[in-house]
Design an enzyme around this catalytic site. Structure first.
Site, PDB file in Angstrom:
ATOM      1  N   HIS A 126      53.976 -54.025  92.117  1.00 38.96           N
ATOM      2  CA  HIS A 126      53.067 -53.262  92.518  1.00 38.96           C
ATOM      3  C   HIS A 126      53.670 -51.811  93.526  1.00 38.96           C
ATOM      4  O   HIS A 126      53.648 -52.013  94.361  1.00 38.96           O
ATOM      5  CB  HIS A 126      51.945 -53.758  93.563  1.00 38.96           C
ATOM      6  N   GLU A 134      50.397 -49.242  85.509  1.00 41.63           N
ATOM      7  CA  GLU A 134      49.727 -47.949  86.890  1.00 41.63           C
ATOM      8  C   GLU A 134      50.622 -47.439  87.423  1.00 41.63           C
ATOM      9  O   GLU A 134      51.503 -46.966  88.161  1.00 41.63           O
ATOM     10  CB  GLU A 134      49.030 -49.785  87.836  1.00 41.63           C
TER      11      GLU A 134
HETATM   12  P1  PGA Z   1      41.807 -49.758  91.827  1.00 41.01           P
HETATM   13  O1  PGA Z   1      43.187 -50.852  92.334  1.00 41.01           O
HETATM   14  O2  PGA Z   1      41.559 -50.172  90.968  1.00 41.01           O
HETATM   15  O3  PGA Z   1      41.264 -49.938  93.283  1.00 41.01           O
HETATM   16  O4  PGA Z   1      42.418 -47.566  91.456  1.00 41.01           O
HETATM   17  C1  PGA Z   1      44.246 -50.883  90.594  1.00 41.01           C
HETATM   18  C2  PGA Z   1      45.227 -51.434  91.345  1.00 41.01           C
HETATM   19  O5  PGA Z   1      45.699 -51.089  92.132  1.00 41.01           O
HETATM   20  O6  PGA Z   1      45.595 -52.735  90.134  1.00 41.01           O
END
Ligand code: PGA
Length: 251
Positions: free
Chosen positions: A100, A170
């Site tokens: 992540h 992401e």
């Molecule tokens: P968020 O986080 O939906 O709060 O933007 C997404 C993530 O970090 O996977």
């Protein structure tokens, strides 16, 4: 839209560093009573402290997968503060979030470590969810496709083509309270570039400021197979509502 080896769509949430045990159990108990739409695979990724408690309520083999937010690549040993894949398996996790952007930015998670963790997960039969994404500067430079493709290639180095791996795209600039929600146009090229990288079709989940307002539009992007959500799913009602949207969009 559908991946031959699995469900047609995924909906997952990482709770990041939130929730007491009591809150985690309460959330899990609500999920245990939901009749999930067919073809949709829900998963929750609690903090390490709550994996076992959540997996007691949502046991392995049941409709909701439980995951871990990170694990070490070694199976055991002198690694103070770390937990291993066999340990998260023992606690009931069957999915492992890896790489992540918050771990890459704050905890020295490199592409090499991501690769070691992917291999560790696969060694133990845990489904890797590899998170990738470019930052704002890389996007502004027009390098998003190149950066994200290179992250995926590095994560999967030496991994057999037949291994089941989920990708979560992401964009770093879209994540969290300071994030700018991505539009379908923002993500379409990157998703297309990684969905078949190396000749193997892999499910791609989109994550970053997903909400009830943009979920359907993001699901409509070709090759997006699901959503990976933070804040909008930290209340259980949000998760269930997003699962319904994902189901609707994947039929
Ligand atoms: P968020 O986080 O939906 O709060 O933007 C997404 C993530 O970090 O996977």
């Amino acid at each position: 839209m559908s991946d031959d080896a699995g469900p047609s769509a995924w909906i997952g949430t990482s709770w990041k560093m939130t929730k007491t045990l009591a809150q985690a159990r309460e959330y899990a108990r609500v999920l245990a009573d939901v009749s999930w739409p067919s073809g949709v695979q829900p998963f929750v990724v609690p903090p390490a402290t709550a994996i076992a408690a959540v997996a007691e309520i949502l046991p392995p083999g049941g409709p909701v997968l439980v995951g871990a937010q990170d694990a070490h690549w070694e199976d055991e040993g002198a690694w103070t503060g770390e937990i291993s894949v066999p340990q998260v398996w023992d606690a009931g996790a069957r999915l492992l979030e890896i790489g992540h952007s918050e771990r890459r930015a704050h905890f020295g998670e490199t592409d090499e470590r991501v690769n070691l963790k992917v291999r560790a997960a696969l060694r133990h039969g845990v489904l890797p969810l590899v998170c990738v994404g470019e930052d704002a500067e890389q996007r502004a430079a027009g390098a998003a496709v190149e950066v994200v493709s290179s992250q995926v290639r590095a994560a999967l180095a030496g991994v057999p083509e037949t291994a089941r791996v989920l990708l979560a795209y992401e964009p770093v600039w879209a994540i969290g309270s300071g994030g700018r929600p991505a539009s379908p146009d923002d993500i379409v090229d990157v998703v297309a570039a990684i969905a078949d990288l190396g000749g193997t079709a892999r499910p791609v989940l989109y994550g970053g400021s997903v909400s009830l307002d943009n979920a359907a539009a993001l699901m409509a992007v070709p090759r997006v197979n699901g959503l990976f959500v933070g804040r909008s799913a930290w209340q259980v009602e949000g998760f269930i509502a997003l699962a319904a949207i994902v189901a609707e969009c994947s039929t």
